[in-house]
Scaffold this motif. Sequence first.
Motif, PDB file in Angstrom:
ATOM      1  N   GLN A  87      -9.864  -6.784   3.636  1.00  0.00           N
ATOM      2  CA  GLN A  87     -10.553  -7.684   2.708  1.00  0.00           C
ATOM      3  C   GLN A  87     -10.351  -9.146   3.121  1.00  0.00           C
ATOM      4  N   ARG A 130      -9.675   1.322   6.247  1.00  0.00           N
ATOM      5  CA  ARG A 130      -9.506   1.193   4.800  1.00  0.00           C
ATOM      6  C   ARG A 130      -8.187   0.484   4.520  1.00  0.00           C
ATOM      7  N   LEU A 159      -4.747  -0.615   2.522  1.00  0.00           N
ATOM      8  CA  LEU A 159      -3.688   0.271   2.041  1.00  0.00           C
ATOM      9  C   LEU A 159      -3.893   0.735   0.599  1.00  0.00           C
ATOM     10  N   SER A 160      -4.516  -0.106  -0.210  1.00  0.00           N
ATOM     11  CA  SER A 160      -4.735   0.316  -1.593  1.00  0.00           C
ATOM     12  C   SER A 160      -6.146  -0.048  -2.014  1.00  0.00           C
ATOM     13  N   MET A 161      -7.069   0.231  -1.103  1.00  0.00           N
ATOM     14  CA  MET A 161      -8.462  -0.124  -1.319  1.00  0.00           C
ATOM     15  C   MET A 161      -9.189   1.046  -1.969  1.00  0.00           C
ATOM     16  N   LYS A 162      -9.837   0.773  -3.083  1.00  0.00           N
ATOM     17  CA  LYS A 162     -10.698   1.789  -3.668  1.00  0.00           C
ATOM     18  C   LYS A 162     -11.912   1.992  -2.768  1.00  0.00           C
ATOM     19  N   ILE A 163     -12.486   3.164  -2.858  1.00  0.00           N
ATOM     20  CA  ILE A 163     -13.629   3.466  -1.997  1.00  0.00           C
ATOM     21  C   ILE A 163     -14.754   2.470  -2.247  1.00  0.00           C
ATOM     22  N   GLU A 164     -14.961   2.092  -3.491  1.00  0.00           N
ATOM     23  CA  GLU A 164     -16.012   1.111  -3.780  1.00  0.00           C
ATOM     24  C   GLU A 164     -15.725  -0.224  -3.078  1.00  0.00           C
ATOM     25  N   GLU A 165     -14.479  -0.629  -3.054  1.00  0.00           N
ATOM     26  CA  GLU A 165     -14.135  -1.898  -2.389  1.00  0.00           C
ATOM     27  C   GLU A 165     -14.314  -1.811  -0.878  1.00  0.00           C
ATOM     28  N   LEU A 173     -17.895  -2.111  -0.167  1.00  0.00           N
ATOM     29  CA  LEU A 173     -18.308  -3.509  -0.329  1.00  0.00           C
ATOM     30  C   LEU A 173     -17.830  -4.374   0.836  1.00  0.00           C
ATOM     31  N   ILE A 175      -3.639   5.915   2.737  1.00  0.00           N
ATOM     32  CA  ILE A 175      -3.464   4.930   1.671  1.00  0.00           C
ATOM     33  C   ILE A 175      -2.005   4.924   1.247  1.00  0.00           C
ATOM     34  N   ARG A 176      -1.661   3.915   0.500  1.00  0.00           N
ATOM     35  CA  ARG A 176      -0.284   3.799   0.027  1.00  0.00           C
ATOM     36  C   ARG A 176      -0.158   4.499  -1.324  1.00  0.00           C
ATOM     37  N   ASP A 196      -6.137  10.279   3.260  1.00  0.00           N
ATOM     38  CA  ASP A 196      -7.066  10.754   2.227  1.00  0.00           C
ATOM     39  C   ASP A 196      -8.298  11.347   2.902  1.00  0.00           C
ATOM     40  N   ILE A 232     -16.921  11.991   0.822  1.00  0.00           N
ATOM     41  CA  ILE A 232     -17.342  10.912  -0.081  1.00  0.00           C
ATOM     42  C   ILE A 232     -18.135   9.847   0.678  1.00  0.00           C
TER      43      ILE A 232
END
Lengths: 337, 337, 337, 337
Positions: free
Chosen positions: B190, B209, B211-217, B220, B240-241, B252, B258
């Motif tokens: 990000q 991805r 470490l704590s990124m939601k799939i939506e983020e 984006l 992910i963490r 994941d 997804i």
Amino acid sequence: MIVVLKPNLTKKEEAAVLKEIRKLGYKPHVMRGVERTVIGAIGDERNHPTLEALSAWPQVEKVMPVQQRYKLVSRESHPANSTINVRGALIGGKKFQVMAGPCSVESETQLMTTAEAVKAAGATILRGGAFKPRTSPYEFQGLGLKGLKLLAKARQATGLAIITELLSEDHVDMVAEYADILQIGARNAQNFQLLIAAAKTGKPILLKRGLSMKIEEWLLAGEYVLANENPNLMFCERGIRTFETYTRNTLDLGTIPIIKRESHCPIVIDPSQGAGRASLVEAMCKGAVAMGADALLIEVHPNPAEAWSDGAQQVSLAGFAKIMEALKPFIAAAGRE
Amino acid sequence: MIVVLKPNLTKKEEAAVLKEIRKLGYKPHVMRGVERTVIGAIGDERNHPTLEALSAWPQVEKVMPVQQRYKLVSRESHPANSTINVRGALIGGKKFQVMAGPCSVESETQLMTTAEAVKAAGATILRGGAFKPRTSPYEFQGLGLKGLKLLAKARQATGLAIITELLSEDHVDMVAEYADILQIGARNAQNFQLLIAAAKTGKPILLKRGLSMKIEEWLLAGEYVLANENPNLMFCERGIRTFETYTRNTLDLGTIPIIKRESHCPIVIDPSQGAGRASLVEAMCKGAVAMGADALLIEVHPNPAEAWSDGAQQVSLAGFAKIMEALKPFIAAAGRE
Amino acid sequence: MIVVLKPNLTKKEEAAVLKEIRKLGYKPHVMRGVERTVIGAIGDERNHPTLEALSAWPQVEKVMPVQQRYKLVSRESHPANSTINVRGALIGGKKFQVMAGPCSVESETQLMTTAEAVKAAGATILRGGAFKPRTSPYEFQGLGLKGLKLLAKARQATGLAIITELLSEDHVDMVAEYADILQIGARNAQNFQLLIAAAKTGKPILLKRGLSMKIEEWLLAGEYVLANENPNLMFCERGIRTFETYTRNTLDLGTIPIIKRESHCPIVIDPSQGAGRASLVEAMCKGAVAMGADALLIEVHPNPAEAWSDGAQQVSLAGFAKIMEALKPFIAAAGRE
Amino acid sequence: MIVVLKPNLTKKEEAAVLKEIRKLGYKPHVMRGVERTVIGAIGDERNHPTLEALSAWPQVEKVMPVQQRYKLVSRESHPANSTINVRGALIGGKKFQVMAGPCSVESETQLMTTAEAVKAAGATILRGGAFKPRTSPYEFQGLGLKGLKLLAKARQATGLAIITELLSEDHVDMVAEYADILQIGARNAQNFQLLIAAAKTGKPILLKRGLSMKIEEWLLAGEYVLANENPNLMFCERGIRTFETYTRNTLDLGTIPIIKRESHCPIVIDPSQGAGRASLVEAMCKGAVAMGADALLIEVHPNPAEAWSDGAQQVSLAGFAKIMEALKPFIAAAGRE
């Protein structure tokens, strides 16, 4: 380093591990326990290659580091509290400091109104985002240089020092020209090149904790600042990412005593990002004061519902004045001014 | 946007909400339910200010977005799979691709040995870090330009395309000159300024991805690449963490179906970072193939115990050849080549 | 146990730690390193009080355990794979097993239709909840005894073995009378009294992983079963709780090689709970097979939209048949039948 | 319920969704937005089957609930604060209450010494575990009935009320005979059968938050108590599980204002479990008081290093007296006694 061996190794298998430990520059010290043999590998973990790769060997069960990985930020290396002087406001000293202002700088009127109101309520530092890191490319990205100029104007008018976010190596000179404190955001907390560039300006740095940053990693990110010869570092807890969805983040107030224990640098709490809900900000401010934080960073907006970013977490001018009033007895109870 | 009102509002309180919704550019549509009144706010959420700030109003219980926030990366906007051509290797097509090589480029011998071995085992793309983002400032930070030149030399010798990490806006031109794919690491996922700068080179981008990124983020963040006119984006899951400490991260694999469902861009799996343990890599590769990944990114080193970074998760040359052999029946079962 | 001391202790301070270690039954072994002194405390950690309380002493920096805390479930204590025979279906052997059926038993028609369909598609064990742990007291709590009787009837009609959840110590005898496998749900995974009571029935136990259970804790919960003289334990991964909100849980397929490495007990994957979305189930099944799982546990319903619980994650009868067909090449590739 | 449809459905596809919504007992209300069509399904979500299963339909993008799922615990249903009278100590009233005592009851001397010391320092309720839920079957499981009897003896000697953990349905009558407050531990927070059995005793219940329990789930677990006609419920935050490893858990003090906002039930903070380190307890207590908690639950032991369980997090008798003294100005600042 501690290397725990698998049970029932042959002498030859064990010797191979010892040989590798010596090759990597450590002196092995063997202890035979009840179920496991453990090797203490003696040597400076910061000057030699890590032994962690040994954990992939079939003979090895696990490898555990002994030393702290951070040095300059540690209280061990600097037992007294550090303080940072920002245009006369001392952060980390006896006086409790409050940084307040809008999430984003939107206009001269919005910023000036806010600056005067937060000053009147007792804040000493004005916050305001000129460059905004936004999850979506379609969201408002900040006024940029125009925003920085408005911040400078507000400083001139009110005497408040300025804190604003730095999010690009390309902006370092520009932002450092205007800001009194450079804020490194959560999403850039391990953008090491940005940390180095920010450190080199010599400006005070407020380093937010990353969304899923362990405390050790946060201290090590701070180590990048001090190792680049900038001692003016403060840590800022702003909430971590957890499974909870009621709040935007989970504000980890436990970081206050932990940072005070592990480090000499000041600790600032951002309850606005932490809660993501204006109605929770007051209680979180009280907790932060009681637990020993050195300062707060609060988002304040003249009309939160129409803010161009993060309206749900910004408090109104009247709300901010009310919070400042409510904090007084707790600041006194904490032995601060 | 859907705005859920608190119960028992007066007409005046409700009217104030409706007025604000109209002011922000939406047409309100009121539905009275059994316990709650719900307002559908009709209008394009990407062109108007968000209504989320309304959630701070005392009249409002919650605000829920309706639209997807991403557009160009979405399968809705581009129903067919995208493919990316990297020096003849097509990522996202019928052929399954493997990117392999050392975590860090350390020396000519190390890189050449690895490059030849991974090519012989079936890899088509060579990975190798020249600039390394390290948690501690005291750890090896990469060979820099020298590393890039060694990668170019390995490409010339083997014909393998090159993927390497870009971690600074200041390096964009330099890295883009040598690399065939620019890798954006988890800690910079990000770092939007870096994403924009990388996108503008026109080079294929592999976006890890966070470490704590939601799939939506994550989608984006990818949108930043496509919105800057670079269609050559691939997503890379690398773990992910979570609370689990047995592995370095939690890979994941569910992201494969997804991402395939939500986006047209290829998906790559990095089991080395995901597991943090060489012994788990083979099983994770099999899972990735079976679940429909387009490619793998595997860390391979001639002597993992002496690697200058992340030795525990790198597989040996023989280990890599064994994995490639073991994957064959699964690649066939997945209908890939 | 390894006890790391703070730097710069006096002799007297160090002696006090050594004295306490001896008092608690360990033999201390001192190693002086570059920055830290480390004490290896030799003795069986399972027979003596833990030394972890020493970490609260001002002289002590940290305490690190050396031994594994689990024993009977460990592969170290039982190198060969364990298998569990359930009415002729061997779990953990060469044949891959599938358990399938509705989330809740709702009616005779629903159960019988499903049982026949899953048998026709290749399942060997029928799942169905008679007692349901529900987040809200206002949700359907299961048919209870009536549900158990329907399950027995379905077993008689189809020959399928029965797995059903046990969620109360008060139901142990009743559920054990009907079930072939007792399922312990994620929310009861550390309900140790229930584990003990279940173990004592002698019935095979399927132990789901708790929502935020570390693998070590999961193995230790399993240890409760084996320590109560029931060797018929299988672990079942059903997704952990993370920050991600796209799926209900994050299915951690990495547990397959990890459980295989640490334990001799079979590992079962539940993709229905893991994904919480029927459309993701097929890909997750493929991954589970490829990575070496011993069995699957899949929720199947004749009409998911009208299911009395968890409709979003149940696949239809036709959907299940399609998945079973799609798995065949992967089962072959994995060397299973 | 709000049902968001996929774009570009045919009339027939949309009609099928509307038909199903009606069949499940809701009245559909269609709103056509710019990119999406949204259906408001009007009806009581607590009396009708949930529509969430519709999210598995190909026509449906997502389903979002509108109503709160909890009722009796909500402040909406009971606007005033509830108070609980425990042998004259009022929890939830103006007086701030402190519950203190050892993690486990170990002996008469240990318990009596502690009881007198915590009473002298100002505690009004004595905690002590007679039955202990332990991660490993090889750890001390509590003195059981003997422990309960010692607690009763301590109550008689000091007049302190007693709180102790209930962890088995089989112990309900025995524990309820001795305890003044039944504590439900984090690992049993969604053991619904235990919650129901505990509620039915009519005794006050302290419900700890589960390790990864969302606030909504916690409120719903509390709803099980009130729905079984026991109004004497208090919530107890004791730290959640996150990625952080410095502390045993992450104490989520933000739950204080949240529970106060959502519920009328008292909120208690357990900083001992929350921190897992005695040195952090004092700061956490101060934060809890400042943020509006109604009571604290603190682990105190005459000699923490030799405690039979959780020694690292228990404070000494002198340490407890010091904390109680340090809290006074904060209790006053919070307007409590």
